[in-house]
Design a protein around this motif. Structure first.
Motif, short mmCIF file in Angstrom:
data_model
loop_
_atom_site.label_atom_id
_atom_site.label_comp_id
_atom_site.label_asym_id
_atom_site.label_seq_id
_atom_site.Cartn_x
_atom_site.Cartn_y
_atom_site.Cartn_z
N LEU A 206 -3.49 0.57 3.03
CA LEU A 206 -4.14 0.93 4.29
C LEU A 206 -3.15 0.87 5.46
O LEU A 206 -3.20 1.72 6.35
CB LEU A 206 -5.35 0.02 4.55
CG LEU A 206 -6.55 0.25 3.63
CD1 LEU A 206 -7.59 -0.83 3.84
CD2 LEU A 206 -7.14 1.63 3.82
N LYS A 207 -2.24 -0.11 5.45
CA LYS A 207 -1.22 -0.21 6.50
C LYS A 207 -0.33 1.03 6.52
O LYS A 207 0.12 1.46 7.57
CB LYS A 207 -0.35 -1.45 6.31
CG LYS A 207 -1.02 -2.73 6.72
CD LYS A 207 -0.07 -3.91 6.47
CE LYS A 207 -0.75 -5.23 6.74
NZ LYS A 207 0.13 -6.37 6.45
N MET A 208 -0.12 1.62 5.34
CA MET A 208 0.71 2.83 5.25
C MET A 208 -0.12 4.08 5.55
O MET A 208 0.42 5.19 5.60
CB MET A 208 1.33 2.96 3.86
CG MET A 208 2.32 1.87 3.55
SD MET A 208 3.20 2.06 1.97
CE MET A 208 1.91 2.42 0.81
N GLY A 209 -1.44 3.93 5.71
CA GLY A 209 -2.30 5.07 6.00
C GLY A 209 -2.79 5.79 4.77
O GLY A 209 -3.39 6.87 4.86
N ALA A 210 -2.56 5.23 3.59
CA ALA A 210 -2.97 5.87 2.34
C ALA A 210 -4.41 5.50 2.01
O ALA A 210 -4.88 4.41 2.32
CB ALA A 210 -2.05 5.43 1.20
N SER A 211 -5.13 6.43 1.36
CA SER A 211 -6.46 6.10 0.86
C SER A 211 -6.30 5.49 -0.53
O SER A 211 -5.29 5.71 -1.20
CB SER A 211 -7.34 7.35 0.81
OG SER A 211 -6.84 8.28 -0.11
N ILE A 212 -7.29 4.73 -0.95
CA ILE A 212 -7.23 4.02 -2.22
C ILE A 212 -8.40 4.45 -3.09
O ILE A 212 -9.56 4.30 -2.70
CB ILE A 212 -7.29 2.49 -2.00
CG1 ILE A 212 -6.15 2.06 -1.09
CG2 ILE A 212 -7.23 1.74 -3.31
CD1 ILE A 212 -6.60 1.25 0.06
#
Length: 154
Positions: free
Chosen positions: A67-73
């Motif tokens: 989330l810190k990198m802006g990626a969805s999981i």
């Protein structure tokens, strides 16, 4: 089963301003502890308590990092997590900056199985206003007798 009770409040804004409105609220917030979740996972798999705890702790750390990198999981059958930054609406294009973004939110989007489970949840509303009186009205007894006798052949 999720049990609800009826509450009331006086509306302060909108079409129903000044009117008393009624709504259903959960009687209690049911909560599953981490220990209970671990026990359930242990019962369904061959994993030990330590394995389950380690996996859940690591999942939390990896989710935060992503989330810190802006990626969805993607969480498989559970759904997915993503970060969302609500924007402030600006009058001029030049005014749009990182500072005009509001506090970020984490959005969970459930997969079909999770949505189906939510729709299948049993609910009941404890509404005293809808409870039937203990003795039936005399009219209904007459109707019952007439219905029980049925048609008469003559």
């Amino acid at each position: 089963m999720v049990e609800f009770e009826v509450k009331s409040k006086k509306q302060t804004i909108g079409k129903k301003k000044g009117q008393t409105v009624y709504y259903a609220v959960p009687k209690s917030n049911q909560h599953m502890t981490l220990d209970a979740l671990c026990d359930m996972i242990m019962d369904e798999t061959s994993l030990s308590r330590g394995d389950v705890m380690n996996t859940l702790i690591t999942l939390g750390k990896m989710a935060c990092r992503s989330l810190k990198m802006g990626a969805s999981i993607d969480l498989g059958d559970l759904g997915s997590l993503r970060i969302y930054f609500p924007p402030k609406m600006m009058d001029d294009m030049k005014d749009v900056t990182a500072a005009t973004l509001k506090t970020p939110k984490i959005i969970f989007t459930p997969k079909a199985k999770m949505r189906e489970a939510a729709h299948a949840a049993e609910v009941s509303v404890d509404n005293p206003a809808r409870k039937k009186s203990p003795t039936p009205a005399p009219e209904s007894k007459e109707k019952e007798n007439k219905e029980e006798n049925g048609p008469v052949a003559g």
